[in-house]
Motif scaffolding. Structure first.
Motif, PDB file in Angstrom:
ATOM      1  N   SER A  82      43.342  31.180  23.798  1.00 22.50           N
ATOM      2  CA  SER A  82      43.139  30.554  25.111  1.00 22.50           C
ATOM      3  C   SER A  82      43.958  31.263  26.190  1.00 22.50           C
ATOM      4  O   SER A  82      43.531  31.357  27.338  1.00 22.50           O
ATOM      5  CB  SER A  82      43.486  29.063  25.071  1.00 22.50           C
ATOM      6  N   HIS A  83      45.113  31.812  25.831  1.00 22.03           N
ATOM      7  CA  HIS A  83      45.919  32.574  26.794  1.00 22.03           C
ATOM      8  C   HIS A  83      45.245  33.904  27.119  1.00 22.03           C
ATOM      9  O   HIS A  83      45.272  34.363  28.254  1.00 22.03           O
ATOM     10  CB  HIS A  83      47.326  32.814  26.261  1.00 22.03           C
ATOM     11  N   ARG A  84      44.644  34.533  26.093  1.00 22.22           N
ATOM     12  CA  ARG A  84      43.926  35.780  26.320  1.00 22.22           C
ATOM     13  C   ARG A  84      42.800  35.569  27.324  1.00 22.22           C
ATOM     14  O   ARG A  84      42.641  36.323  28.272  1.00 22.22           O
ATOM     15  CB  ARG A  84      43.340  36.319  25.010  1.00 22.22           C
ATOM     16  N   ILE A  85      42.040  34.505  27.123  1.00 17.09           N
ATOM     17  CA  ILE A  85      40.944  34.197  28.046  1.00 17.09           C
ATOM     18  C   ILE A  85      41.500  33.929  29.443  1.00 17.09           C
ATOM     19  O   ILE A  85      40.938  34.382  30.438  1.00 17.09           O
ATOM     20  CB  ILE A  85      40.118  33.006  27.536  1.00 17.09           C
ATOM     21  N   LEU A  86      42.606  33.218  29.518  1.00 11.99           N
ATOM     22  CA  LEU A  86      43.219  32.934  30.813  1.00 11.99           C
ATOM     23  C   LEU A  86      43.602  34.222  31.536  1.00 11.99           C
ATOM     24  O   LEU A  86      43.299  34.390  32.716  1.00 11.99           O
ATOM     25  CB  LEU A  86      44.444  32.040  30.649  1.00 11.99           C
ATOM     26  N   TYR A  87      44.247  35.158  30.837  1.00 14.62           N
ATOM     27  CA  TYR A  87      44.590  36.447  31.438  1.00 14.62           C
ATOM     28  C   TYR A  87      43.345  37.117  32.026  1.00 14.62           C
ATOM     29  O   TYR A  87      43.337  37.590  33.154  1.00 14.62           O
ATOM     30  CB  TYR A  87      45.181  37.415  30.395  1.00 14.62           C
ATOM     31  N   GLU A  88      42.287  37.175  31.223  1.00 12.64           N
ATOM     32  CA  GLU A  88      41.081  37.880  31.640  1.00 12.64           C
ATOM     33  C   GLU A  88      40.370  37.213  32.814  1.00 12.64           C
ATOM     34  O   GLU A  88      39.989  37.879  33.772  1.00 12.64           O
ATOM     35  CB  GLU A  88      40.122  38.014  30.459  1.00 12.64           C
ATOM     36  N   VAL A  89      40.167  35.890  32.746  1.00 18.33           N
ATOM     37  CA  VAL A  89      39.404  35.231  33.812  1.00 18.33           C
ATOM     38  C   VAL A  89      40.190  35.175  35.119  1.00 18.33           C
ATOM     39  O   VAL A  89      39.603  35.265  36.197  1.00 18.33           O
ATOM     40  CB  VAL A  89      38.875  33.828  33.417  1.00 18.33           C
ATOM     41  N   VAL A  90      41.509  35.056  35.047  1.00 20.67           N
ATOM     42  CA  VAL A  90      42.310  35.088  36.277  1.00 20.67           C
ATOM     43  C   VAL A  90      42.203  36.461  36.921  1.00 20.67           C
ATOM     44  O   VAL A  90      41.981  36.580  38.127  1.00 20.67           O
ATOM     45  CB  VAL A  90      43.782  34.703  36.008  1.00 20.67           C
ATOM     46  N   TYR A  91      42.336  37.523  36.114  1.00 25.46           N
ATOM     47  CA  TYR A  91      42.195  38.870  36.657  1.00 25.46           C
ATOM     48  C   TYR A  91      40.813  39.058  37.287  1.00 25.46           C
ATOM     49  O   TYR A  91      40.687  39.562  38.392  1.00 25.46           O
ATOM     50  CB  TYR A  91      42.425  39.934  35.580  1.00 25.46           C
ATOM     51  N   GLU A  92      39.756  38.640  36.568  1.00 26.10           N
ATOM     52  CA  GLU A  92      38.395  38.807  37.077  1.00 26.10           C
ATOM     53  C   GLU A  92      38.159  38.004  38.354  1.00 26.10           C
ATOM     54  O   GLU A  92      37.474  38.470  39.261  1.00 26.10           O
ATOM     55  CB  GLU A  92      37.375  38.401  36.005  1.00 26.10           C
ATOM     56  N   ALA A  93      38.715  36.804  38.441  1.00 32.08           N
ATOM     57  CA  ALA A  93      38.554  35.978  39.644  1.00 32.08           C
ATOM     58  C   ALA A  93      39.263  36.613  40.838  1.00 32.08           C
ATOM     59  O   ALA A  93      38.729  36.627  41.955  1.00 32.08           O
ATOM     60  CB  ALA A  93      39.083  34.567  39.407  1.00 32.08           C
ATOM     61  N   ILE A  94      40.448  37.159  40.604  1.00 34.74           N
ATOM     62  CA  ILE A  94      41.178  37.836  41.684  1.00 34.74           C
ATOM     63  C   ILE A  94      40.416  39.080  42.125  1.00 34.74           C
ATOM     64  O   ILE A  94      40.268  39.340  43.322  1.00 34.74           O
ATOM     65  CB  ILE A  94      42.618  38.169  41.240  1.00 34.74           C
ATOM     66  N   TYR A  95      39.897  39.842  41.172  1.00 37.69           N
ATOM     67  CA  TYR A  95      39.097  41.025  41.489  1.00 37.69           C
ATOM     68  C   TYR A  95      37.837  40.618  42.249  1.00 37.69           C
ATOM     69  O   TYR A  95      37.446  41.268  43.227  1.00 37.69           O
ATOM     70  CB  TYR A  95      38.739  41.780  40.203  1.00 37.69           C
ATOM     71  N   ASP A  96      37.187  39.537  41.808  1.00 34.39           N
ATOM     72  CA  ASP A  96      35.980  39.025  42.468  1.00 34.39           C
ATOM     73  C   ASP A  96      36.269  38.613  43.917  1.00 34.39           C
ATOM     74  O   ASP A  96      35.407  38.726  44.778  1.00 34.39           O
ATOM     75  CB  ASP A  96      35.419  37.843  41.689  1.00 34.39           C
ATOM     76  N   ALA A  97      37.497  38.188  44.166  1.00 35.28           N
ATOM     77  CA  ALA A  97      37.899  37.791  45.513  1.00 35.28           C
ATOM     78  C   ALA A  97      38.156  38.999  46.410  1.00 35.28           C
ATOM     79  O   ALA A  97      38.399  38.852  47.612  1.00 35.28           O
ATOM     80  CB  ALA A  97      39.136  36.916  45.455  1.00 35.28           C
ATOM     81  N   GLY A  98      38.148  40.200  45.821  1.00 34.53           N
ATOM     82  CA  GLY A  98      38.344  41.417  46.620  1.00 34.53           C
ATOM     83  C   GLY A  98      39.769  41.905  46.643  1.00 34.53           C
ATOM     84  O   GLY A  98      40.107  42.834  47.368  1.00 34.53           O
ATOM     85  N   ILE A  99      40.639  41.314  45.823  1.00 32.30           N
ATOM     86  CA  ILE A  99      42.024  41.744  45.742  1.00 32.30           C
ATOM     87  C   ILE A  99      42.129  42.732  44.574  1.00 32.30           C
ATOM     88  O   ILE A  99      41.964  42.347  43.417  1.00 32.30           O
ATOM     89  CB  ILE A  99      42.967  40.556  45.535  1.00 32.30           C
ATOM     90  N   GLN A 100      42.382  44.003  44.856  1.00 32.30           N
ATOM     91  CA  GLN A 100      42.322  45.030  43.826  1.00 32.30           C
ATOM     92  C   GLN A 100      43.665  45.690  43.542  1.00 32.30           C
ATOM     93  O   GLN A 100      43.739  46.622  42.761  1.00 32.30           O
ATOM     94  CB  GLN A 100      41.294  46.080  44.195  1.00 32.30           C
ATOM     95  N   ALA A 101      44.732  45.253  44.126  1.00 38.96           N
ATOM     96  CA  ALA A 101      46.028  45.904  43.968  1.00 38.96           C
ATOM     97  C   ALA A 101      46.879  45.222  42.912  1.00 38.96           C
ATOM     98  O   ALA A 101      48.067  45.028  43.090  1.00 38.96           O
ATOM     99  CB  ALA A 101      46.763  45.910  45.298  1.00 38.96           C
ATOM    100  N   LEU A 102      46.299  44.859  41.776  1.00 36.74           N
ATOM    101  CA  LEU A 102      47.066  44.175  40.736  1.00 36.74           C
ATOM    102  C   LEU A 102      47.696  45.111  39.728  1.00 36.74           C
ATOM    103  O   LEU A 102      48.713  44.829  39.161  1.00 36.74           O
ATOM    104  CB  LEU A 102      46.159  43.182  39.976  1.00 36.74           C
ATOM    105  N   ASN A 103      47.048  46.199  39.435  1.00 35.58           N
ATOM    106  CA  ASN A 103      47.558  47.078  38.409  1.00 35.58           C
ATOM    107  C   ASN A 103      48.353  48.169  39.002  1.00 35.58           C
ATOM    108  O   ASN A 103      48.286  49.109  39.422  1.00 35.58           O
ATOM    109  CB  ASN A 103      46.409  47.618  37.551  1.00 35.58           C
TER     110      ASN A 103
END
Length: 103
Positions: A82-103
């Motif tokens: 469930s933590h793995r899924i949380l990591y992935e969906v949070v990253y994807e939601a932030i990317y979907d919002a147009g915020i790309q400076a995470l990595n």
């Protein structure tokens, strides 16, 4: 209604659902009437009183790109699914919002 300093805007979305790895795939399955649950005789015996022999499974539940999330392989191996899924969906939601400076 006037905006306030406590308002929240949802500008990105992501999710995992049974037999759907993304919001788009989930929507496609809903629109086309595809079955998202599968028969699961191993989990519940057929004919068990009150419990249907169906389950909703999320694909590749135990896989994570450890390097992408900057964690060692051993840590990723013991990460709760469930933590793995949380990591992935949070990253994807932030990317979907147009915020790309995470990595």
């Amino acid at each position: 209604m006037e905006p306030s300093e406590h308002d929240i805007v949802i500008s990105g979305i992501s999710g995992r659902f049974p037999n759907s790895d993304s919001i788009e795939e989930f929507w496609f399955n809903l629109v086309n009437g595809n079955e998202l649950y599968t028969a699961d005789d191993r989990r519940w015996p057929v004919g068990h009183i009150g419990t249907p022999p169906f389950s909703g499974k999320i694909k590749e539940l135990s896989k994570i790109d450890a390097q992408f999330f900057k964690m060692c392989e051993k840590e990723a191996q013991y990460l709760d699914p469930s933590h793995r899924i949380l990591y992935e969906v949070v990253y994807e939601a932030i990317y979907d919002a147009g915020i790309q400076a995470l990595n």
